[in-house]
Write a protein that holds these residues in place. Structure first.
Motif, PDB file in Angstrom:
ATOM      1  N   UNK A 176       3.919 -10.419 -23.712  1.00  0.00           N
ATOM      2  CA  UNK A 176       4.939 -11.313 -23.156  1.00  0.00           C
ATOM      3  C   UNK A 176       5.365 -10.898 -21.753  1.00  0.00           C
ATOM      4  N   UNK A 177       5.257  -9.613 -21.425  1.00  0.00           N
ATOM      5  CA  UNK A 177       5.729  -9.177 -20.114  1.00  0.00           C
ATOM      6  C   UNK A 177       4.794  -9.636 -18.997  1.00  0.00           C
ATOM      7  N   UNK A 178       3.536  -9.864 -19.359  1.00  0.00           N
ATOM      8  CA  UNK A 178       2.562 -10.222 -18.345  1.00  0.00           C
ATOM      9  C   UNK A 178       2.990 -11.489 -17.602  1.00  0.00           C
ATOM     10  N   UNK A 179       3.492 -12.480 -18.363  1.00  0.00           N
ATOM     11  CA  UNK A 179       3.920 -13.710 -17.704  1.00  0.00           C
ATOM     12  C   UNK A 179       5.360 -13.592 -17.219  1.00  0.00           C
ATOM     13  N   UNK A 180       6.123 -12.776 -17.906  1.00  0.00           N
ATOM     14  CA  UNK A 180       7.553 -12.706 -17.600  1.00  0.00           C
ATOM     15  C   UNK A 180       7.816 -12.213 -16.191  1.00  0.00           C
ATOM     16  N   UNK A 181       7.207 -11.116 -15.835  1.00  0.00           N
ATOM     17  CA  UNK A 181       7.538 -10.529 -14.548  1.00  0.00           C
ATOM     18  C   UNK A 181       7.128 -11.375 -13.337  1.00  0.00           C
ATOM     19  N   UNK A 182       5.890 -11.874 -13.324  1.00  0.00           N
ATOM     20  CA  UNK A 182       5.575 -12.754 -12.177  1.00  0.00           C
ATOM     21  C   UNK A 182       6.528 -13.940 -12.092  1.00  0.00           C
ATOM     22  N   UNK A 183       6.803 -14.536 -13.246  1.00  0.00           N
ATOM     23  CA  UNK A 183       7.707 -15.683 -13.258  1.00  0.00           C
ATOM     24  C   UNK A 183       9.069 -15.294 -12.715  1.00  0.00           C
ATOM     25  N   UNK A 184       9.569 -14.150 -13.206  1.00  0.00           N
ATOM     26  CA  UNK A 184      10.890 -13.705 -12.758  1.00  0.00           C
ATOM     27  C   UNK A 184      10.905 -13.440 -11.263  1.00  0.00           C
ATOM     28  N   UNK A 185       9.842 -12.795 -10.782  1.00  0.00           N
ATOM     29  CA  UNK A 185       9.814 -12.472  -9.352  1.00  0.00           C
ATOM     30  C   UNK A 185       9.795 -13.733  -8.495  1.00  0.00           C
ATOM     31  N   UNK A 186       8.996 -14.713  -8.924  1.00  0.00           N
ATOM     32  CA  UNK A 186       8.958 -15.972  -8.157  1.00  0.00           C
ATOM     33  C   UNK A 186      10.352 -16.593  -8.149  1.00  0.00           C
ATOM     34  N   UNK A 213       0.818  -1.224   0.000  1.00  0.00           N
ATOM     35  CA  UNK A 213       0.000   0.000   0.000  1.00  0.00           C
ATOM     36  C   UNK A 213       0.846   1.267   0.000  1.00  0.00           C
ATOM     37  N   UNK A 214       2.036   1.166   0.584  1.00  0.00           N
ATOM     38  CA  UNK A 214       2.884   2.349   0.634  1.00  0.00           C
ATOM     39  C   UNK A 214       3.684   2.560  -0.638  1.00  0.00           C
ATOM     40  N   UNK A 215       4.105   1.449  -1.236  1.00  0.00           N
ATOM     41  CA  UNK A 215       5.058   1.584  -2.334  1.00  0.00           C
ATOM     42  C   UNK A 215       4.458   1.515  -3.723  1.00  0.00           C
ATOM     43  N   UNK A 216       3.272   0.922  -3.792  1.00  0.00           N
ATOM     44  CA  UNK A 216       2.723   0.729  -5.136  1.00  0.00           C
ATOM     45  C   UNK A 216       2.410   2.080  -5.788  1.00  0.00           C
ATOM     46  N   UNK A 217       2.794   2.214  -7.055  1.00  0.00           N
ATOM     47  CA  UNK A 217       2.563   3.490  -7.741  1.00  0.00           C
ATOM     48  C   UNK A 217       1.073   3.781  -8.003  1.00  0.00           C
ATOM     49  N   UNK A 218       0.283   2.737  -8.111  1.00  0.00           N
ATOM     50  CA  UNK A 218      -1.139   2.945  -8.384  1.00  0.00           C
ATOM     51  C   UNK A 218      -1.973   2.179  -7.384  1.00  0.00           C
ATOM     52  N   UNK A 226       3.210  -2.624 -22.955  1.00  0.00           N
ATOM     53  CA  UNK A 226       4.561  -3.051 -22.600  1.00  0.00           C
ATOM     54  C   UNK A 226       5.141  -2.074 -21.561  1.00  0.00           C
ATOM     55  N   UNK A 227       6.259  -2.428 -20.955  1.00  0.00           N
ATOM     56  CA  UNK A 227       6.821  -1.569 -19.924  1.00  0.00           C
ATOM     57  C   UNK A 227       7.104  -0.175 -20.466  1.00  0.00           C
ATOM     58  N   UNK A 228       6.737   0.822 -19.677  1.00  0.00           N
ATOM     59  CA  UNK A 228       6.952   2.207 -20.092  1.00  0.00           C
ATOM     60  C   UNK A 228       7.199   3.018 -18.841  1.00  0.00           C
ATOM     61  N   UNK A 229       7.357   4.282 -19.030  1.00  0.00           N
ATOM     62  CA  UNK A 229       7.656   5.082 -17.856  1.00  0.00           C
ATOM     63  C   UNK A 229       6.484   5.190 -16.895  1.00  0.00           C
ATOM     64  N   UNK A 230       5.280   5.161 -17.412  1.00  0.00           N
ATOM     65  CA  UNK A 230       4.138   5.222 -16.487  1.00  0.00           C
ATOM     66  C   UNK A 230       3.901   3.873 -15.830  1.00  0.00           C
ATOM     67  N   UNK A 231       4.110   2.831 -16.643  1.00  0.00           N
ATOM     68  CA  UNK A 231       3.863   1.503 -16.083  1.00  0.00           C
ATOM     69  C   UNK A 231       5.143   0.687 -16.236  1.00  0.00           C
ATOM     70  N   UNK A 232       5.921   0.637 -15.151  1.00  0.00           N
ATOM     71  CA  UNK A 232       7.239   0.042 -15.234  1.00  0.00           C
ATOM     72  C   UNK A 232       7.236  -1.410 -15.713  1.00  0.00           C
TER      73      UNK A 232
END
Lengths: 292, 335, 349
Positions: free
Chosen positions: A259-269, A49-54, A67-73
């Protein structure tokens, strides 16, 4: 006789042990990085809740599957929600669930294991054989069965995951306590006249903590992984709740679109499990009684 | 590069000159548990290196074999074996020498012998590696050497595993392994400490016999002065990484010249001790390598210490038949 | 500790014949292997012994003699197979847990390994005050600290050692900590199980002096377990030599050393290297025994004994009996060393 290489005495301080351990841990580059990563992850997710940008429910119809951009990392999902935010909140669920389940596993496992160690003979044997039986089954399969039985509410997830990992913890707790029970300082404590519970609590327990703490870290890693797996196949956390596993599932479903939708969760896990394993490993090496 | 330096005498098999061993510590300066020692080993003669824990004697033994633990290294000096400087040779060259020309018998046969292999195989391996003979010939020699060390029925027992032997027998097997390649130098590092007293004497007799028969040079590393006095021809007393006294066993132990040797002998609880009086114990403790006293390392515990002892390291001084590193060696009349 | 402190005459110290510990036909057998096929190891076999108040009884033997097992039995750190121990007229093995707790205050032990017997996660202060924490609940922390400081001084340590951990101390210092802990409750009996075997020779001398001094000051009774005959001669008033679970020779120190009778005692004495300048005693060579758990028939020493091939030795287990020399021996052919050597020479191969 003493070993050939002389040991260098260290200045004693009252907080000697904890910062001693920390300092030794941080000297190992792998463990230091892992500790930093874990700390970052825990902080970021629990403090979502404190850190999330949105806000997690903030929709942005202008940018679906962006895809990743400055508004949505990390890009956005099918409803335009910021993925970074969703990852942080999802991580919160995963982490809190993870901590809770680990706590259950450790409490149940340690009690189980210590009881088996203290009651040698057939009771101890039976306790351990039960543990062996549970461990013989593949974790995810057993998880599936338990989910089928108990449902997928958060509470039952915590209990299921806790049960899955209690037996291995029990075995380790038992062997650690047994090792301490064979030590000469234990005999010395008995000869002084200390009895049962006092001895276990004051003398033996502190010496088992290192192994158990390291084990706890590794259990957390496994819990996160199994939860993600169960959620991925739809038998874990259910929508509207999100966890890394559900995010991964949705990302997989939309693999060709973004492609980023699956990439990031996978990477984080991956990063989380890897970091926790490395940290647990490092802790084990540093806290190993034979080296301290 | 391999250094080849001239030998000084024909019967000297090993020359150690100014050996320094350094250990890097995780924090702080490296320490030097061995700080420049020199000695000779002659064929057929038994040398004793005597000291307490922290004296550096075990590290000395290990450095002769280049088997120092990970953080330790030879930081100076020479170890000359037949013209070859072991301190400088490559690891490959050292592997040829180790076990072949210089061997060690260790303290605990149970942990030094592979419990899963028959003793025969362990010896045969050593012979094959160093003597370049075939399996059959090696086995013949193995049986031979097991007999030499006093193992009854060697041709039967060669195929037994270590746990099937008693402690004394296991030590004999270790000795067999060490001598099967006819080394020039045999190092025995506390070989009898783990054995019962009644077995110790027999093992030491065996070692003595073998040294004579095979004309090996022998180094006995021990903390047991009594053992050293009966077994060794020459003795070096080590303290805090230096050899503080050297001479024949009779001289050093009969009429010690260094205050440490003298005090050590006085503090031994022997059978002749007067039970009514306290033992003349040396006060304090041996110093740790990173906290060495200035000047002479023994001065804080020395009964004869004077100002100069704290200021300057003592030079070696010849006293009667021995050499002592002391400003005020014990010169008393021969007992 | 000044020289005069420690030189208090030993005979004065020993309260004439007032038994503190009576060991009565004590046995401890271990079953190896399964309940069906198991072999029995007789670690302690029918041992009887008396410790009088204020005296030191030395228990000598090599590995496997059962001396450490016996030491632990005396403290009820193990349960016997048969026989009993009376401590200060109380039956040790019949004591209730409450009585046992009370008894434990009176008897303490110092182990061989200086580091293993101390909890490595505790400071010296915590280790030495542990007995006080267990038994003297009413003591305030302050009072405990004071007592710990007293004890540390008593054993020759400095106050700053109280905050150190065992790994920061040398072996000799750790043994002093063990001794301080043992003395915390003012026990009557202290068992020293090879307490000086794992320290350097020069430190050994310090610890032995310390032990003797403490015995005088605190009127302690010692059971001194060791393999070193020279040390036991220095420390003990009465000595018992053990072999494979049995006492094979026992008696007052002077009598035993002046005229030993058992071949094993002779062998032990002969294997001690002579002091520099002394002549080597003639070796009594023991035959090497096979590595086996089986207890030999007849006299358990016969497979190693130079006289052991005799019929009697192989079939009949000799009981402890009194000899003319003034102490007891368990042997069919007890005799002096010279006589033994002569007989061995005459023995057919």
């Amino acid at each position: 006789m003493s070993s050939v290489v002389p040991t260098v005495p260290v200045e004693p301080t009252s907080a000697a042990r904890t910062d001693f351990v920390l300092r030794r841990l941080l000297r190992r580059p792998g463990a230091a990085i892992a500790a930093a990563v874990v700390a970052l992850l825990v902080l970021a997710t629990v403090g979502a809740p404190l850190f999330a940008p949105y806000a997690p429910t903030a929709l942005d119809f202008e940018h679906l599957f962006a895809p990743p951009s400055r508004e949505h990392l990390f890009g956005t999902d099918e409803l335009g929600r910021d993925l970074l935010t969703r990852l942080l909140y999802g991580g919160r669920t995963s982490m809190l669930l993870g901590f809770a389940a680990t706590a259950v596993a450790m409490i149940v496992g340690v009690t189980w294991g210590f009881a088996a160690a203290l009651r040698e003979g057939w009771i101890g044997e039976i306790l351990m054989r039960v543990a062996d039986t549970v461990m013989a089954m593949p974790a995810i399969l057993l998880g599936l069965v338990l989910v089928a039985a108990f449902g997928t509410s958060t509470k039952s997830m915590v209990i299921i995951l806790g049960i899955l990992f209690a037996p291995a913890t029990a075995r380790i707790a038992r062997s650690t306590l047994l090792a301490e029970l064979r030590s000469e300082y234990y005999v010395a404590a008995v000869s002084v006249g200390a009895t049962g519970r006092r001895i276990v609590a004051r003398e033996l327990l502190p010496n088992t903590l290192p192994v158990l703490v390291a084990r706890g870290t590794l259990v957390l890693a496994e819990v996160i992984f199994v939860e993600a797996s169960l959620s991925f196949v739809g038998l874990g956390i259910q929508p509207p709740e999100t966890s890394w596993g559900t995010l991964l599932q949705q990302g997989y479903a939309n693999l060709y679109t973004s492609y980023t939708y699956a990439l990031f969760p996978g990477a984080v896990i991956l990063v989380a499990v890897l970091a926790l394993n490395t940290l647990g490993d490092g802790l084990q090496k540093v806290l190993d009684p034979s080296r301290s | 590069m391999t250094a080849v330096l001239p030998q000084t005498a024909t019967d000297v098999v090993l020359e150690v000159r100014d050996l320094v061993v350094e250990i890097t510590m995780p924090r702080g300066e490296p320490i030097r548990p061995v700080r420049g020692i020199s000695f000779d080993v002659r064929s057929g003669r038994r040398l004793g290196i005597v000291g307490e824990s922290g004296s550096g004697k075990s590290l000395t033994a290990l450095s002769l074999m280049r088997l120092l633990p990970p953080r330790a290294r030879i930081a100076g000096g020479h170890v000359l074996l037949g013209g070859l400087d072991l301190a400088g040779v490559s690891e490959r060259e050292m592997a040829r020498v180790r076990g072949g020309r210089i061997s060690t018998v260790y303290q605990d046969p149970m942990s030094s012998l592979n419990p899963l292999m028959t003793v025969g195989r362990q010896i045969v391996e050593a012979i094959e590696a160093h003597e370049g003979v075939g399996r059959r010939e090696a086995r013949e020699r193995a049986i031979q050497v097991l007999g030499d060390v006093g193992l009854p029925q060697p041709e039967r027992r060669i195929d037994d595993r270590p746990h099937q032997f008693s402690g004394g027998m296991r030590q004999r097997v270790m000795i067999a392994m060490a001598i099967c390649t006819n080394p020039d130098v045999l190092v025995a590092d506390e070989p009898t400490t783990a054995l019962d007293v009644t077995t110790q004497a027999r093992i030491m007799d065996l070692l003595g016999r073998l040294v004579e028969e095979r004309r090996m040079g022998m180094i006995l590393i021990t903390h047991d002065l009594g053992l050293a006095s009966t077994f060794c021809d020459d003795i070096h007393v080590m303290y805090a990484g230096r050899i503080v006294e050297s001479g024949t066993a009779a001289a050093v132990l009969g009429t010690p010249a260094h205050p440490y040797s003298e005090a050590l002998l006085d503090s031994i609880c022997g059978l002749d001790r007067d039970v009514e009086r306290p033992i003349a114990a040396i006060s304090g403790q041996p110093p740790l390598p990173h906290q060495l006293p200035s000047g002479c390392p023994f001065h804080p515990r020395c009964a004869y210490a004077q100002e100069i002892c704290a200021a300057e390291p003592p030079p070696p001084v010849a006293v009667r038949d021995q050499v002592a590193e002391c400003h005020f060696p014990v010169r008393g009349a021969a007992a | 500790m000044s020289a005069t402190d420690a030189a208090a005459s030993r005979t004065e110290r020993v309260h004439d014949g007032e038994p503190l510990v009576v060991v009565d036909h004590l046995s401890r057998h271990f079953r190896l292997g399964g309940p069906r096929s198991g072999r029995t190891v007789r670690a302690v076999d029918d041992v009887s012994l008396v410790l009088n108040r204020g005296e030191t009884v030395g228990l000598v033997g090599e590995s496997g003699s059962g001396k450490s097992t016996l030491a632990r039995l005396l403290l009820r750190l193990d349960e016997p197979t048969s026989g009993g121990v009376h401590f200060d007229s109380t039956d040790l093995f019949a004591a209730s847990s409450r009585e046992l707790r009370r008894l434990r205050r009176e008897m303490q032990i110092v182990f061989q390994d200086p580091y293993a017997s101390l909890n490595k996660r505790k400071t010296v202060e915590q280790i030495v005050s542990f007995p006080l924490v267990v038994h003297e609940r009413s003591l305030s922390r302050r009072a405990r600290s004071v007592r710990v400081a007293e004890l540390l001084e008593l054993v020759g340590l400095r106050p700053e050692h109280a905050s150190a951990y065992p790994r920061q101390l040398s072996g000799g210092q750790c043994q002093r900590v063990s001794i301080a802990r043992a003395l915390a409750l003012n026990p009557k009996l202290v068992v020293l199980d090879e307490a000086v075997s794992a320290v350097d020779v020069s430190i050994q001398a310090q610890i032995l002096n310390l032990l003797r001094g403490l015995q005088d000051r605190l009127d302690l009774t010692y059971l001194f377990v060791t393999h070193d005959l020279a040390v036991v001669r220095y420390m003990a008033d009465t000595i018992a030599v053990m072999y494979l679970g049995r006492i094979v020779e026992e008696g007052p120190r002077d009598s035993l050393f002046a005229d030993p009778q058992h071949p094993y005692t002779h062998a032990l004495l002969a294997s001690i290297p002579p002091a520099p300048g002394e002549v080597q005693r003639e070796q009594i060579v023991l035959r090497e025994a096979a590595a086996t758990d089986e207890l030999p028939s007849g006299c358990r020493f016969h497979p190693r004994c130079p006289l052991g091939r005799r019929e009697l030795c192989r079939t009949v287990d000799p009981p402890l009996h009194a000899t003319a020399a003034g102490h007891t021996v368990a042997c069919h052919f007890p005799q002096s060393a010279d006589s033994l050597l002569a007989e061995v020479a005459r023995e057919p191969e």
